[in-house]
Motif scaffolding. Sequence first.
Motif, short mmCIF file in Angstrom:
data_model
loop_
_atom_site.label_atom_id
_atom_site.label_comp_id
_atom_site.label_asym_id
_atom_site.label_seq_id
_atom_site.Cartn_x
_atom_site.Cartn_y
_atom_site.Cartn_z
N GLY A 183 -15.59 -51.76 -4.58
CA GLY A 183 -15.65 -50.35 -4.22
C GLY A 183 -14.55 -49.53 -4.86
O GLY A 183 -13.91 -48.71 -4.20
N GLU A 241 -17.37 -50.15 4.23
CA GLU A 241 -18.26 -49.25 3.49
C GLU A 241 -17.57 -48.65 2.28
O GLU A 241 -18.15 -48.58 1.19
CB GLU A 241 -18.75 -48.13 4.41
N ALA A 269 -16.78 -51.81 -0.03
CA ALA A 269 -17.80 -52.86 -0.11
C ALA A 269 -17.21 -54.24 0.19
O ALA A 269 -17.41 -55.21 -0.54
CB ALA A 269 -18.46 -52.87 -1.50
#
Length: 291
Positions: free
Chosen positions: A240, A171, A174
């Motif tokens: 990310g 998360e 990514a």
Amino acid sequence: MIAEFEAVRENLSPASHGAIEDWRAFPWHRDRANRIQAHKAHSSQAIAIDAFGTLKMSTDRDRILDAIAERVGVASGGPWTITLEWTDSDRLLGEPRPTQVDVLAAGSMAALVIECKFTEPGEQCSQTAVSRSGERQCNGSYADQINPGNGVRAHCALTGKGIRYWEYIPEAFALDPGVDHTPCPCKGDAYQWMRNAVLAAAIAKHRNLQAAALAAFAHHPSFPTARKVKRGLVDPSVSGQAAITPISYQQIIAIARHLGVNQELWNGLSAWVDQKIARAGSRRSDLKNGC
């Protein structure tokens, strides 16, 4: 010991002294001979205390941290507390030795996990280093492999030891944990930024707060982290990159000078930090040129 602490005090902004409640019990960074390092002009712990210790003791703390929170995209809202050298006593990441964060700022709506750098680069993962037996516990890729040290099969040697980084990496960065990544996206000093980003994610979940990871650094063209910020703290191929936000000490102090009531305090801290950065930059230039 008294002389050692006096040398440390002289290297810290006077306005930050009150942030250290017990000078003997404080978790000072030490060298192999167990000597406190914060007396050195280029100490990253010292410049972190200069900035965040002063902010901790300031009556402007809430409005300044609200502004920093908004800057990094999390909710503002005090009252804010600042803990220097905060340790994850809940072991949210399953680490045998929990991460010690340079600064944790916690408000009513959000938390900021702050890693502080001065003239040094970020830390790297130890699993790819050659052990005493001459073997590496990880081959440098996030891929199915067996750790020769303990015989455990895993994509990440740390996952095989019960450390939970890859529960939060997908998360935060990514990344798909179900596919191989060659080389590992956490290679080099991206490893340290990853640890702070996943700890922020774990704190957010555990405390039901928003959270962000920050990299506080001294802006100077010769310092490794400052140079890395220009290229990106993590590999550009990792989508990310916003998982950790760089912010320089100069930017933090500029925010404080803009919002703070006590201009004498912030102007003094600005001059103190600028002098340290200039001295450390000159020292690096002398070492590079063999002086």
